[in-house]
Design a protein around this motif. Structure first.
Motif, PDB file in Angstrom:
ATOM      1  N   HIS A   1     -30.814 -18.273  -7.483  1.00 39.87           N
ATOM      2  CA  HIS A   1     -31.031 -17.803  -8.851  1.00 39.87           C
ATOM      3  C   HIS A   1     -31.500 -16.341  -8.862  1.00 39.87           C
ATOM      4  O   HIS A   1     -30.998 -15.520  -9.635  1.00 39.87           O
ATOM      5  CB  HIS A   1     -32.050 -18.706  -9.536  1.00 39.87           C
ATOM      6  N   LEU A   2     -32.436 -16.023  -7.994  1.00 43.29           N
ATOM      7  CA  LEU A   2     -32.906 -14.639  -7.905  1.00 43.29           C
ATOM      8  C   LEU A   2     -31.777 -13.712  -7.451  1.00 43.29           C
ATOM      9  O   LEU A   2     -31.665 -12.569  -7.938  1.00 43.29           O
ATOM     10  CB  LEU A   2     -34.105 -14.537  -6.963  1.00 43.29           C
ATOM     11  N   ALA A   3     -30.905 -14.188  -6.565  1.00 39.03           N
ATOM     12  CA  ALA A   3     -29.751 -13.387  -6.135  1.00 39.03           C
ATOM     13  C   ALA A   3     -28.817 -13.118  -7.318  1.00 39.03           C
ATOM     14  O   ALA A   3     -28.312 -12.000  -7.475  1.00 39.03           O
ATOM     15  CB  ALA A   3     -29.005 -14.097  -5.012  1.00 39.03           C
ATOM     16  N   CYS A   4     -28.605 -14.114  -8.157  1.00 42.48           N
ATOM     17  CA  CYS A   4     -27.768 -13.927  -9.358  1.00 42.48           C
ATOM     18  C   CYS A   4     -28.367 -12.864 -10.278  1.00 42.48           C
ATOM     19  O   CYS A   4     -27.646 -12.048 -10.847  1.00 42.48           O
ATOM     20  CB  CYS A   4     -27.631 -15.236 -10.131  1.00 42.48           C
ATOM     21  N   MET A   5     -29.678 -12.902 -10.422  1.00 43.53           N
ATOM     22  CA  MET A   5     -30.351 -11.908 -11.264  1.00 43.53           C
ATOM     23  C   MET A   5     -30.119 -10.506 -10.716  1.00 43.53           C
ATOM     24  O   MET A   5     -29.858  -9.570 -11.471  1.00 43.53           O
ATOM     25  CB  MET A   5     -31.844 -12.214 -11.344  1.00 43.53           C
ATOM     26  N   GLN A   6     -30.199 -10.367  -9.399  1.00 42.56           N
ATOM     27  CA  GLN A   6     -29.987  -9.051  -8.790  1.00 42.56           C
ATOM     28  C   GLN A   6     -28.538  -8.590  -8.931  1.00 42.56           C
ATOM     29  O   GLN A   6     -28.280  -7.396  -9.007  1.00 42.56           O
ATOM     30  CB  GLN A   6     -30.420  -9.074  -7.321  1.00 42.56           C
ATOM     31  N   GLU A   7     -27.592  -9.521  -8.994  1.00 39.32           N
ATOM     32  CA  GLU A   7     -26.185  -9.144  -9.211  1.00 39.32           C
ATOM     33  C   GLU A   7     -25.983  -8.452 -10.550  1.00 39.32           C
ATOM     34  O   GLU A   7     -25.150  -7.561 -10.669  1.00 39.32           O
ATOM     35  CB  GLU A   7     -25.277 -10.383  -9.164  1.00 39.32           C
ATOM     36  N   ARG A   8     -26.717  -8.870 -11.585  1.00 33.08           N
ATOM     37  CA  ARG A   8     -26.543  -8.314 -12.932  1.00 33.08           C
ATOM     38  C   ARG A   8     -27.560  -7.246 -13.298  1.00 33.08           C
ATOM     39  O   ARG A   8     -27.281  -6.398 -14.137  1.00 33.08           O
ATOM     40  CB  ARG A   8     -26.623  -9.421 -13.990  1.00 33.08           C
ATOM     41  N   LEU A   9     -28.747  -7.307 -12.692  1.00 33.56           N
ATOM     42  CA  LEU A   9     -29.838  -6.430 -13.126  1.00 33.56           C
ATOM     43  C   LEU A   9     -30.292  -5.438 -12.065  1.00 33.56           C
ATOM     44  O   LEU A   9     -31.122  -4.588 -12.343  1.00 33.56           O
ATOM     45  CB  LEU A   9     -31.043  -7.285 -13.554  1.00 33.56           C
ATOM     46  N   GLY A  10     -29.759  -5.551 -10.868  1.00 38.81           N
ATOM     47  CA  GLY A  10     -30.220  -4.700  -9.772  1.00 38.81           C
ATOM     48  C   GLY A  10     -31.375  -5.365  -9.049  1.00 38.81           C
ATOM     49  O   GLY A  10     -31.769  -6.490  -9.356  1.00 38.81           O
ATOM     50  N   GLU A  11     -31.913  -4.677  -8.069  1.00 39.88           N
ATOM     51  CA  GLU A  11     -32.970  -5.256  -7.235  1.00 39.88           C
ATOM     52  C   GLU A  11     -34.259  -5.483  -8.021  1.00 39.88           C
ATOM     53  O   GLU A  11     -34.610  -4.691  -8.900  1.00 39.88           O
ATOM     54  CB  GLU A  11     -33.252  -4.352  -6.043  1.00 39.88           C
TER      55      GLU A  11
ATOM     56  N   SER B   1     -23.428  -7.960  -4.651  1.00 40.87           N
ATOM     57  CA  SER B   1     -22.939  -6.681  -5.169  1.00 40.87           C
ATOM     58  C   SER B   1     -23.289  -6.604  -6.649  1.00 40.87           C
ATOM     59  O   SER B   1     -23.066  -7.545  -7.407  1.00 40.87           O
ATOM     60  CB  SER B   1     -21.430  -6.549  -4.949  1.00 40.87           C
ATOM     61  N   TYR B   2     -23.850  -5.483  -7.028  1.00 39.56           N
ATOM     62  CA  TYR B   2     -24.309  -5.270  -8.395  1.00 39.56           C
ATOM     63  C   TYR B   2     -23.130  -4.956  -9.308  1.00 39.56           C
ATOM     64  O   TYR B   2     -22.255  -4.154  -8.978  1.00 39.56           O
ATOM     65  CB  TYR B   2     -25.315  -4.115  -8.401  1.00 39.56           C
ATOM     66  N   GLU B   3     -23.093  -5.624 -10.455  1.00 35.04           N
ATOM     67  CA  GLU B   3     -22.179  -5.275 -11.538  1.00 35.04           C
ATOM     68  C   GLU B   3     -22.970  -5.435 -12.827  1.00 35.04           C
ATOM     69  O   GLU B   3     -23.455  -6.531 -13.128  1.00 35.04           O
ATOM     70  CB  GLU B   3     -20.947  -6.186 -11.566  1.00 35.04           C
ATOM     71  N   SER B   4     -23.119  -4.366 -13.563  1.00 36.94           N
ATOM     72  CA  SER B   4     -23.944  -4.406 -14.772  1.00 36.94           C
ATOM     73  C   SER B   4     -23.390  -5.405 -15.782  1.00 36.94           C
ATOM     74  O   SER B   4     -22.208  -5.784 -15.745  1.00 36.94           O
ATOM     75  CB  SER B   4     -24.013  -3.020 -15.415  1.00 36.94           C
TER      76      SER B   4
END
Length: 181
Positions: free
Chosen positions: A67-77, A106-109
């Motif tokens: 879940h935290l990894a998903c958050m970082q995908e959309r919101l950054g670290e 990988s980040y995608e806004s």
């Protein structure tokens, strides 16, 4: 999953897909956790998909990490100082604040995802992201309040263009280009 702010009965609140980082990381929570959930639901209502879907990350035996990894995908670290201040910091993060036990994400806004996957017009995606990001601030002390979110121009009906995807009276108004797809 509501509870009174003066009588916190559980350390786990919220439906999994709408759960805020402070709840996942074992921090104290307040009504801003509901603001986080509202942002997640807003994205879901606009797209039909969860904003954060932990089942999409290949760490099924560690759903909170996923879940935290998903958050970082959309919101950054997650900001290092916030990550390391969590009561569960050593469970989730290394000493540099990097999420453990998860593949690199990988980040995608939110904006870019709205445009690429859901074919929103850029101006509308910008407006939606400007509403959601303050609601999705990792640190709940920096997150906007519900009252502040309700003052956002996108919710007040301001539209960057008559041809953009927007919700008015419960119906989508799609551009001609979107209808033909």
């Amino acid at each position: 999953n509501a509870c009174r702010t003066d009588d916190l009965l559980s350390s786990i609140i919220q439906t999994r897909q709408y759960r805020s980082p402070e709840v996942l990381m074992g921090c104290e929570y307040d009504t801003t956790a509901d603001v986080w959930s509202a942002a997640c639901m807003c994205f879901e209502m606009l797209t039909g998909d969860y904003l954060f879907d932990p089942s999409s990350v290949k760490v099924s035996h560690m759903p909170d990490h996923a879940h935290l990894a998903c958050m970082q995908e959309r919101l950054g670290e997650i900001p290092v100082h916030y990550a390391l201040s969590s009561p569960k910091a050593s469970e989730f993060f290394d000493r540099q604040g990097v999420l453990k036990h998860c593949p690199a994400v990988s980040y995608e806004s939110i904006r870019d995802r709205l445009v690429r996957v859901y074919r929103f017009q850029e101006a509308e995606a910008d407006a939606i992201q400007s509403l959601l990001l303050p609601m999705l601030e990792f640190n709940p002390h920096r997150r906007c309040s519900a009252a502040q979110a309700l003052e956002h121009p996108w919710l007040k009906g301001a539209s960057p263009s008559d041809r953009t995807r927007s919700i008015r009276g419960g119906r989508y108004k799609l551009s001609k280009k979107s209808r033909s797809k």
